[in-house]
Write an enzyme that holds these catalytic residues in place. Sequence first.
Site, PDB file in Angstrom:
ATOM      1  N   GLN A   1      11.438  10.525 -12.497  1.00 24.16           N
ATOM      2  CA  GLN A   1      11.629  10.085 -13.875  1.00 24.16           C
ATOM      3  C   GLN A   1      12.250   8.693 -13.970  1.00 24.16           C
ATOM      4  O   GLN A   1      12.986   8.401 -14.903  1.00 24.16           O
ATOM      5  CB  GLN A   1      12.491  11.105 -14.627  1.00 24.16           C
ATOM      6  CG  GLN A   1      11.869  12.498 -14.688  1.00 24.16           C
ATOM      7  CD  GLN A   1      12.726  13.500 -15.422  1.00 24.16           C
ATOM      8  OE1 GLN A   1      13.913  13.655 -15.126  1.00 24.16           O
ATOM      9  NE2 GLN A   1      12.152  14.177 -16.400  1.00 24.16           N
ATOM     10  N   GLY A   2      11.949   7.845 -12.984  1.00 22.73           N
ATOM     11  CA  GLY A   2      12.429   6.465 -13.034  1.00 22.73           C
ATOM     12  C   GLY A   2      13.938   6.379 -13.065  1.00 22.73           C
ATOM     13  O   GLY A   2      14.636   6.968 -12.233  1.00 22.73           O
TER      14      GLY A   2
ATOM     15  N   GLY B   1       0.852  -1.179   0.000  1.00 18.93           N
ATOM     16  CA  GLY B   1       0.000   0.000   0.000  1.00 18.93           C
ATOM     17  C   GLY B   1       0.887   1.228   0.000  1.00 18.93           C
ATOM     18  O   GLY B   1       1.840   1.307   0.783  1.00 18.93           O
TER      19      GLY B   1
ATOM     20  N   ASP C   1       7.864   4.943  -3.512  1.00 20.47           N
ATOM     21  CA  ASP C   1       7.420   5.191  -2.143  1.00 20.47           C
ATOM     22  C   ASP C   1       8.610   5.467  -1.227  1.00 20.47           C
ATOM     23  O   ASP C   1       8.541   6.310  -0.328  1.00 20.47           O
ATOM     24  CB  ASP C   1       6.615   4.001  -1.621  1.00 20.47           C
ATOM     25  CG  ASP C   1       5.317   3.814  -2.374  1.00 20.47           C
ATOM     26  OD1 ASP C   1       4.754   4.816  -2.845  1.00 20.47           O
ATOM     27  OD2 ASP C   1       4.862   2.663  -2.504  1.00 20.47           O
TER      28      ASP C   1
END
Length: 298
Positions: free
Chosen positions: A211-212, A38, A243
């Site tokens: 941006q990964g 989550g 996260d």
Amino acid sequence: MKLAVVGSINMDMTVTAERIPLKGETLRADSISRIPGGKGANQAVAMARLGAEVEMFGCVGDDDNGKLLLKNLQGAGVRTDHVRVLEGVPTGLAMITVAENDNTIVVVPGANGKVDQAYVDSISGELGKYDMVVLQHEIPLETVIYTVKMCHEKKIPVVLNPAPAAAVPEEIVDMVTYLTPNEHEAVLIFGEQKDTEDMLRKYPEKLVITQGSRGVVTCLRSGEILRVPARMSEVADTTGAGDTLNGAFCVRICAGDDIRDALVYANTAAGLSTEKFGAQSGMPSAEEVERELGGKIG
């Protein structure tokens, strides 16, 4: 550092496979795991691992998953005093496929969908005790908007991670202290016609776009576009990396770092998290991040 997270608490059912299946295709999985997750709970655990005092606010069902998730949060050092346990409602569930150093996720909201305005009213006094409130989009959007407005009135700093992607009203963008979308989420919020640098310059040191593998970008108040590259990592699982970044960013901003130092720290934590399997299980400790940075933490 006292941080409150109002958000989702899920059980992640994670399968690993050789690759992500195509539409209509069936593949054989290599393994399946049940892992606490989550976005809200993930960010809370990331913050706690990095030394913050954290409380989780949200809902779980009165099922085995709910009991396991509460125990897991408590074990990670996250307070759960005000998490509401709902009878006859299933705990939120995320179905994740991990393959090719990437993942796909389908979320079943369950009890997360019951985090409503009445619940926020019931915890409003508690939220006022914290230095920052952190939100995501895995609870109802109307609850997110209501919480932002309430915190704005109380002058409580807010970080909104608008994921999964959903439109965010301009008045809410103006009210939050930090907005942390990825590139896809930023396009949905601001429109395809907007250039990334134009978006950033409109909201200096508020809008932070992840941006990964290319890292993270923001605009300083001076007008300089700040690009912080991603840490080179031996990737095992990217689940929870965003996260971890959000949690680490919040911790360092609350600790008094400027936005540049906070993003360097957050990117380092996120990179470390990808080297272990699982969202929360891969999240680094403050000591691990400090060691990676050579002890250079403000």
